[in-house]
Write a protein that holds these residues in place. Structure first.
Motif, PDB file in Angstrom:
ATOM      1  N   LYS B 318       9.167   5.717 -16.245  1.00 46.40           N
ATOM      2  CA  LYS B 318       7.886   6.380 -16.546  1.00 46.40           C
ATOM      3  C   LYS B 318       7.271   6.819 -15.221  1.00 46.40           C
ATOM      4  CE  LYS B 318       8.355   4.621 -20.814  1.00 46.40           C
ATOM      5  NZ  LYS B 318       9.629   3.929 -20.589  1.00 46.40           N
ATOM      6  N   LEU B 319       6.885   8.074 -15.193  1.00 49.71           N
ATOM      7  CA  LEU B 319       6.360   8.634 -13.946  1.00 49.71           C
ATOM      8  C   LEU B 319       4.893   8.280 -13.744  1.00 49.71           C
ATOM      9  CD1 LEU B 319       7.771  12.281 -13.939  1.00 49.71           C
ATOM     10  CD2 LEU B 319       8.549  10.358 -12.564  1.00 49.71           C
ATOM     11  N   ASP B 320       4.535   7.879 -12.512  1.00 52.47           N
ATOM     12  CA  ASP B 320       3.109   7.757 -12.193  1.00 52.47           C
ATOM     13  C   ASP B 320       2.604   9.077 -11.627  1.00 52.47           C
ATOM     14  OD1 ASP B 320       4.590   7.540  -9.872  1.00 52.47           O
ATOM     15  OD2 ASP B 320       3.192   6.170  -8.899  1.00 52.47           O
ATOM     16  N   LYS B 321       3.511   9.856 -11.080  1.00 54.05           N
ATOM     17  CA  LYS B 321       3.163  11.195 -10.591  1.00 54.05           C
ATOM     18  C   LYS B 321       4.447  12.007 -10.494  1.00 54.05           C
ATOM     19  CE  LYS B 321       3.024   9.303  -5.873  1.00 54.05           C
ATOM     20  NZ  LYS B 321       2.587   7.912  -5.947  1.00 54.05           N
ATOM     21  N   VAL B 322       4.304  13.273 -10.175  1.00 54.64           N
ATOM     22  CA  VAL B 322       5.485  14.129 -10.069  1.00 54.64           C
ATOM     23  C   VAL B 322       6.147  13.894  -8.709  1.00 54.64           C
ATOM     24  CG1 VAL B 322       6.308  16.509 -10.017  1.00 54.64           C
ATOM     25  CG2 VAL B 322       4.474  15.854 -11.580  1.00 54.64           C
ATOM     26  N   TYR B 323       7.441  13.579  -8.735  1.00 50.41           N
ATOM     27  CA  TYR B 323       8.166  13.366  -7.482  1.00 50.41           C
ATOM     28  C   TYR B 323       8.954  14.610  -7.092  1.00 50.41           C
ATOM     29  CZ  TYR B 323       6.751   8.538  -7.608  1.00 50.41           C
ATOM     30  OH  TYR B 323       5.994   7.393  -7.596  1.00 50.41           O
ATOM     31  N   ASP B 324       8.237  15.676  -6.793  1.00 50.16           N
ATOM     32  CA  ASP B 324       8.904  16.894  -6.344  1.00 50.16           C
ATOM     33  C   ASP B 324       9.342  16.714  -4.896  1.00 50.16           C
ATOM     34  OD1 ASP B 324       5.782  17.121  -6.229  1.00 50.16           O
ATOM     35  OD2 ASP B 324       6.545  18.296  -4.555  1.00 50.16           O
ATOM     36  N   GLY B 325      10.111  17.673  -4.413  1.00 54.81           N
ATOM     37  CA  GLY B 325      10.659  17.561  -3.062  1.00 54.81           C
ATOM     38  C   GLY B 325       9.610  17.360  -1.987  1.00 54.81           C
ATOM     39  N   LEU B 326       8.510  18.095  -2.085  1.00 51.65           N
ATOM     40  CA  LEU B 326       7.470  17.965  -1.063  1.00 51.65           C
ATOM     41  C   LEU B 326       6.902  16.553  -1.075  1.00 51.65           C
ATOM     42  CD1 LEU B 326       5.499  21.353  -1.246  1.00 51.65           C
ATOM     43  CD2 LEU B 326       7.423  20.726   0.198  1.00 51.65           C
ATOM     44  N   ARG B 327       6.652  16.051  -2.289  1.00 53.55           N
ATOM     45  CA  ARG B 327       6.090  14.692  -2.415  1.00 53.55           C
ATOM     46  C   ARG B 327       7.062  13.663  -1.835  1.00 53.55           C
ATOM     47  NH1 ARG B 327       1.294  12.853  -4.635  1.00 53.55           N
ATOM     48  NH2 ARG B 327       1.629  13.832  -6.648  1.00 53.55           N
ATOM     49  N   VAL B 328       8.343  13.807  -2.181  1.00 53.74           N
ATOM     50  CA  VAL B 328       9.326  12.819  -1.729  1.00 53.74           C
ATOM     51  C   VAL B 328       9.388  12.788  -0.200  1.00 53.74           C
ATOM     52  CG1 VAL B 328      11.794  12.325  -1.640  1.00 53.74           C
ATOM     53  CG2 VAL B 328      10.690  12.787  -3.837  1.00 53.74           C
ATOM     54  N   PHE B 329       9.410  13.977   0.407  1.00 52.67           N
ATOM     55  CA  PHE B 329       9.472  13.981   1.864  1.00 52.67           C
ATOM     56  C   PHE B 329       8.165  13.496   2.491  1.00 52.67           C
ATOM     57  CE2 PHE B 329      13.549  15.806   1.536  1.00 52.67           C
ATOM     58  CZ  PHE B 329      14.169  15.449   2.731  1.00 52.67           C
ATOM     59  N   ASP B 330       7.057  13.733   1.788  1.00 55.49           N
ATOM     60  CA  ASP B 330       5.794  13.215   2.297  1.00 55.49           C
ATOM     61  C   ASP B 330       5.790  11.684   2.244  1.00 55.49           C
ATOM     62  OD1 ASP B 330       3.130  14.073   3.289  1.00 55.49           O
ATOM     63  OD2 ASP B 330       2.469  12.815   1.602  1.00 55.49           O
ATOM     64  N   LEU B 331       6.311  11.144   1.144  1.00 55.12           N
ATOM     65  CA  LEU B 331       6.386   9.681   1.026  1.00 55.12           C
ATOM     66  C   LEU B 331       7.335   9.113   2.085  1.00 55.12           C
ATOM     67  CD1 LEU B 331       6.528   9.360  -2.862  1.00 55.12           C
ATOM     68  CD2 LEU B 331       4.676   8.539  -1.377  1.00 55.12           C
ATOM     69  N   MET B 332       8.420   9.832   2.292  1.00 57.78           N
ATOM     70  CA  MET B 332       9.386   9.421   3.310  1.00 57.78           C
ATOM     71  C   MET B 332       8.711   9.406   4.685  1.00 57.78           C
ATOM     72  SD  MET B 332      13.055  11.289   3.808  1.00 57.78           S
ATOM     73  CE  MET B 332      13.448  11.581   2.105  1.00 57.78           C
ATOM     74  N   HIS B 333       7.903  10.421   4.905  1.00 55.68           N
ATOM     75  CA  HIS B 333       7.199  10.534   6.180  1.00 55.68           C
ATOM     76  C   HIS B 333       6.247   9.372   6.384  1.00 55.68           C
ATOM     77  CE1 HIS B 333       4.754  12.646   9.329  1.00 55.68           C
ATOM     78  NE2 HIS B 333       5.967  13.032   9.669  1.00 55.68           N
TER      79      HIS B 333
END
Lengths: 290, 848
Positions: B318-333
């Protein structure tokens, strides 16, 4: 296309009569520059089929790569930006051998059988007979053949004579995505061109026309141009190509003399061999080469 | 595409805007050439640059990058003002007459419901007025000022030709001439087709660019028509298949959506996603959502998905938010992601702001790259001189590179832009120890399952219960997977017209998604692919070119989703009485008892003409939407918002709301946006015909055709900056710089925009630090970390740069592929990944 016999019409520096039994039809490649999108699929297919690879070059400020025809690039998209009266056009032309009916290269060539004209109109180079003198380059009114630095022999488009002889179209034709390149009998290609030209005129290109220059007896690679009155706009396509008059002089007077001189040299070599024996290669000379 | 590649030949006018079809889709472009040669079609190109497409166009107009909505809204205003719309079509087949709620508003650049803190909208007011039965209210006289068509007229009123020209830089005369050509396709026997690609999607307002065009096409009556439609030209081979299979973080196969945190059970989840009818007598095909969903769960979990366990709903993430590419790299950052599996993707080059991406990857514990080539991403940690100037000793990320097969080294289906699933066969064996992605993923799965079995774990059920029915568990075959996507009956399916007859026996392949059930008696991996592999065999492998209509339908060539339908919404090619709008474009017709014809009717087969049911059967109201309700993130009508980096520093329409208020942007990235004072020129990135993204630079022939990185600079700007053709230049943005050769050209003109002279600089993307071409800089070094509000697609097409001459620039080297890209493996020899592109080209000959 049906299978094509590769009966030879003429060979450079040869007087043996050609076969007359069969009468193959003349073929032609039609390049409709008005349908061409300059994608270079033809350049790529040419390298693939003919098993040559262009060097990784540099960019000198143009989409045109390599910048010129080479011994590895027998065809090249030439790009020209033309702006007249505020009207911009990006004219893209596939350059390569025009397979002239009256081939200046063949006329200029002193080496027997190095340049061959088939009865179907294809002008082919047989590199194994090429002596690298470069006369064909001088003889070509379109500046097409290129001397290889690697083997000192001259290369150019063969109109895929190997494919045509077994009923296939040249590789560039096969690769062209927009059918800007088509191939068939010269008569059919002229008919197709006429249709295209009528359509272009309807669209307002009043000077659309076929490029099949008579100065070289017509060609087996022809262009449909939107501005047939100004072929030079297309990156310097010759307006009225003619064989260099020097070639005619060469053919009439100089060539027989030169051939005699060459025969003399061969005879000289023969007598050298008979009299003195084969040349010995010095050992350190071989090492140097290695 | 709503239509198909072949269908382009039926068009009278072709608009290429937001794309460069000749350049990026040269093979499909043959149909444009065909339309010109044999249908007297006119080709119009609107683009910041005079492109290869423009070189064969009848009409070209320049535009400032990122202002397409201003242009299109201007066209909509023009046709509404002149009355050049397909009136009958608009009245019957669009929501023009629907009445919108009183509280819907647009003021000063914002629609009603904006939440400034969260940068998003409460969309409650973006809705129709409903009657007491919950049906939308309409006024067929179109007199009510709250009718969609009247609100639209009001909305586009501001987009006068003067305003359009001022925003876009397109000279007014040219804009009006284009309006005239487009408007002429409102005649029922004339159509406009639109071909677009990343030139529209890669903006912070990307999805709305396409919305604007779709609205224009509805108004002109060109949707559902042969030679019409809204046609997305997909850039990657099988990117259409990727979307169809739901490989986005928030999607499931067949455009179903992932459950969210708040969707606690299946009923809640389905209730939110199963649309309610908004007009009486409509079809509302998405009402079948529960059937599609339960069949998917049966495909994934097989016998383990039962009515009793809610068909395994609890095992779905179940998603808490959309994990698009920008989000994923931001989280990675932010250091919140430990590991990253990178499959068929080169994100270091393909997301914006390369330096941020590199920093992000450096914070991972491990990175797994599955790819046929030695991608830049797999070597992000390695110093490649100035173009990748990193210190490997400071990067602790462990990188695993797993060589995979290329598409031509395996069989399977690819979905093209026309939605055709085309089966293809293996052309050559892969070199070295390459394995298919399926084999690698299977190994991973089997290992994980074994570990869960042995060691337990927090939540082993979704892994332990996954249905894995393949003959060889270590590698499912493409045939097995294709059959699973199609789906099969788990119990006998009876003929709905004769309940005593078995239509499909248990265990047999299904032939239509109409057979899907929500009770667990069918399984189907992707409902829109149902019909692609039936009991009659592999429909995707069909190769019959026969085209009985002459309209480019070829119904027995491969298979198109949905239901082998070639032109979507094709019921709208006929008027309400069932007569084709244009007799020459007759696709389907009513034979007295049912709909049929050359194409598969996009309609309920037995509903006669004249019935209330309307052609847009995937919407709740049965009509095309000029007003998008709550479907878009930033508003029901498209509005011109400036790119996040723009040369004006304001929005001429509403200075307080300059850029898309709902765009994907993270606050800390805002400080990396440049201003026009420091970076006065508009940069835009794009592709060239000679290369395919970052792949073909590994192939020697492609590399020879476009060997070295360049940027395109207009003559006026070049003169201003003292740059000569062929000079080496440095292009900088707030985020970094690239070095390249300047191609000085007449094909990019300075534009007059809101009283300013604006220059644009073209940045082709294809070079990097691995491959056979000369070493270059990844173009995304320049681009800002901001994305579209709906799709999160990055804004690669419009940003700010500066340019200067690189006086001591040198010719970059060709990377030594073998030295840099040789992968040592434990039990086999070296696999030369760097030479694979070359190997592929040469392979056949070497084997002969």
């Amino acid at each position: 296309m049906a299978l094509q016999s590769l009966d030879i019409w003429r060979r450079s520096a040869t007087t043996t009569p050609s076969p007359q039994q069969r009468e193959p039809i003349e073929v032609a490649k039609l390049i409709d520059v008005t349908k061409c999108i300059g994608c270079k699929a033809c350049q790529s297919a040419c390298q693939e089929w003919n098993d040559v690879r262009e060097e990784i070059g540099v960019n000198v400020g143009t989409y045109q790569n390599p910048h010129d025809l080479t011994a590895n690039s027998w065809t090249l998209m030439r790009f020209a930006e033309i702006e007249e009266n505020g009207n911009l056009e990006w004219l893209i032309r596939k350059d390569g051998c025009m397979h002239c009916a009256d081939p200046g290269c063949l006329k200029a060539c002193p080496s027997p059988g190095a340049i061959i004209q088939y009865k179907n109109g294809i002008v082919d180079f047989a590199e194994e007979n090429c002596i690298g003198c470069g006369y064909c380059i001088k003889g070509c009114p379109f500046n097409i053949p290129r001397l290889s630095e690697k083997d000192n022999k001259v290369y150019k488009c063969t109109l895929c004579s190997d494919r045509v002889s077994v009923g296939l179209e040249p590789a560039c034709i096969k690769a062209c995505p927009t059918q800007a390149l088509v191939f068939g009998s010269k008569d059919d290609m002229k008919d197709h061109a006429a249709e295209r030209i009528a359509e272009l005129k309807e669209r307002g290109f009043e000077n659309a026309g076929l490029y099949d220059p008579q100065g070289v007896g017509g060609t087996h690679v022809m262009y449909v141009l939107h501005h047939a009155d100004k072929p030079e706009l297309y990156n310097g396509l010759a307006k009225d190509p003619q064989i260099n008059p020097m070639v005619s002089i060469w053919k009439g007077i100089t060539k027989p003399l030169a051939l005699m001189a060459m025969a003399g040299a061969i005879l000289g070599g023969f007598f050298h061999y008979i009299g003195i024996g084969p040349n010995e290669v010095e050992e350190d000379e071989e090492e140097e080469k290695a | 595409m709503t239509n198909t590649w072949m269908d382009i030949k039926n068009a009278n006018v072709i608009l290429v805007m937001g794309g460069n079809a000749a350049e990026a889709h040269p093979v499909g472009f043959k149909w444009v050439v065909e339309a010109k040669a044999h249908n007297k079609a006119k080709l119009i190109v609107v683009d910041p640059r005079f492109t290869r497409t423009a070189s064969v166009a009848d009409y070209y107009a320049p535009i400032r990058s990122g202002t397409d909505i201003a242009f299109l809204n201007g066209v909509i205003r023009y046709i509404l003002e002149k009355g050049q719309v397909q009136h009958e079509y608009v009245k019957a087949y669009t929501n023009a007459s629907f009445i919108v709620r009183e509280d819907f508003k647009f003021e000063d650049g914002l629609f009603s419901g904006y939440n400034e803190k969260e940068h998003k909208y409460d969309k409650t007011s973006w809705a129709y007025e409903l009657d007491d039965k919950g049906m939308a209210k309409v006024d067929e006289t179109l007199q009510n000022p709250r009718c969609v068509i009247n609100l639209l007229k009001h909305h586009v009123e501001r987009y006068t030709p003067e305003m359009v020209s001022s925003i876009t830089g397109t000279p007014q005369k040219q804009f009006l001439e284009i309006c005239e050509m487009l408007a002429a396709t409102s005649a029922p026997d004339r159509t406009l087709t639109s071909l677009y690609a990343l030139g529209w999607t890669q903006h912070s307002i990307g999805a709305q660019n396409i919305r604007a065009l779709a609205m224009l096409q509805l108004l002109l009556g060109n949707i559902g028509m042969p030679g019409g439609g809204v046609n997305a030209l997909r850039g990657h081979s099988n990117i259409q298949g990727l979307s169809d299979l739901g490989l986005m973080s928030d999607l499931l196969p067949g455009y179903m959506t992932m459950p969210k945190d708040e969707d606690l059970d299946r009923a809640t989840y389905l209730d939110k996603r199963t649309p309610k009818l908004l007009r009486p007598g409509q079809m509302n095909y998405f009402a079948n959502y529960p059937k599609f969903f339960v069949s998917l769960m049966k495909a994934w979990y097989g016998p383990a998905a039962t009515k009793d366990n809610d068909f395994a709903y609890d095992w779905m993430p179940k998603l808490d938010k959309v994990y698009d590419g920008l989000r994923v790299f931001d989280l990675m950052h932010e250091g919140k992601i430990n590991g990253y599996f990178c499959q068929g993707f080169n994100p270091l080059a393909s997301f914006p702001n390369k330096n941020k991406l590199s920093e992000s990857l450096s914070k991972l514990k491990y990175l797994v790259v599955m790819d046929p080539l030695a991608t830049e991403t797999s070597e992000f940690w390695k110093n490649h001189g100035e173009s990748n100037d990193v210190d490997a000793s400071k990067i602790q990320t462990e990188v695993f590179r797993l060589p995979t097969t290329l598409f031509a080294e395996e069989e399977g289906s690819l979905v093209n832009s026309s939605r055709w699933l085309q089966w293809h066969w293996k052309g050559a064996d892969a070199p070295g120890e390459c394995r298919t992605d399926v084999a690698i993923m299977s190994d991973l799965f089997l290992k994980l399952r074994e570990m869960y079995k042995k060691e337990g774990g927090a939540f082993p059920d979704p892994i332990l219960n996954l249905h894995w029915p393949y003959h060889d568990a270590e590698e499912a075959t493409p045939e097995e997977l294709a059959k699973e996507y199609n789906g099969k009956a788990l119990a006998d399916i009876m003929d709905p017209n004769d309940k005593t007859k078995v239509l499909i026996k248990a265990g047999q392949q299904l032939s239509s998604f109409a057979q899907l059930a929500d009770d667990g008696t069918t399984s189907c991996g992707t409902w829109i692919f149902c019909g692609s592999w039936t009991e009659a065999g592999n429909q995707m492998a069909r190769r019959d070119t026969a085209d009985p209509s002459g309209l480019g339908i070829a119904p027995n060539w491969a298979w198109a989703w949905p239901a082998n339908r070639r032109i979507l919404y094709n019921r709208a090619s006929c008027d309400p009485s069932g007569k084709p709008w244009d007799a020459k474009r007759k696709l389907i017709g009513w034979d007295g008892t049912k709909w049929g014809g050359y194409d598969v009717p996009d309609f309920k087969a037995d509903i006669p003409p004249g019935d209330a049911m309307n052609p847009f059967i995937m919407t709740n109201e049965g009509v095309g939407r000029l007003f998008a309700l709550d479907k878009m993130a930033e508003g029901p009508f498209p509005e011109h918002y400036e790119p996040f980096e723009n040369p004006l520093g304001t929005n001429p329409l509403h200075p307080k709301v300059v850029s898309n208020p709902a765009a994907r942007v993270f606050d800390k990235d805002r400080e990396h946006f440049g201003t026009n004072a420091e970076f006065p020129y508009v940069g835009t990135t794009y592709r060239l015909t000679e290369h395919f993204h970052f792949w073909t630079k590994h192939s020697k022939i492609n590399a020879s055709l476009q060997p070295e990185q360049f940027v395109e600079v207009g003559e006026a700007l070049a003169q201003e900056k003292g740059i000569a053709n062929g000079d080496r230049v440095i292009v900088r943005s707030k985020r970094g710089y690239i070095k390249a050769v300047a191609v000085v050209t007449k094909r990019i003109k300075a534009l007059d925009v809101a009283g300013k002279r604006v220059h644009q600089i073209g940045v082709p993307i294809h070079w990097g630090f691995t491959g056979a071409a000369r070493q270059g800089f990844l173009a995304n070094t320049l681009t800002p970390f901001v994305g579209d509000a709906n799709t999160q697609t990055p804004e690669f097409k419009s940003f700010l740069v500066n340019i200067e001459k690189d006086t001591d620039g040198k010719v970059p080297a060709v990377p030594e592929a073998t030295a840099s890209a040789t992968m040592k493996t434990a039990d086999a020899g070296d696999v030369d990944l760097g030479r694979r592109g070359w190997l592929f080209g040469r392979k056949r000959k070497e084997e002969v």
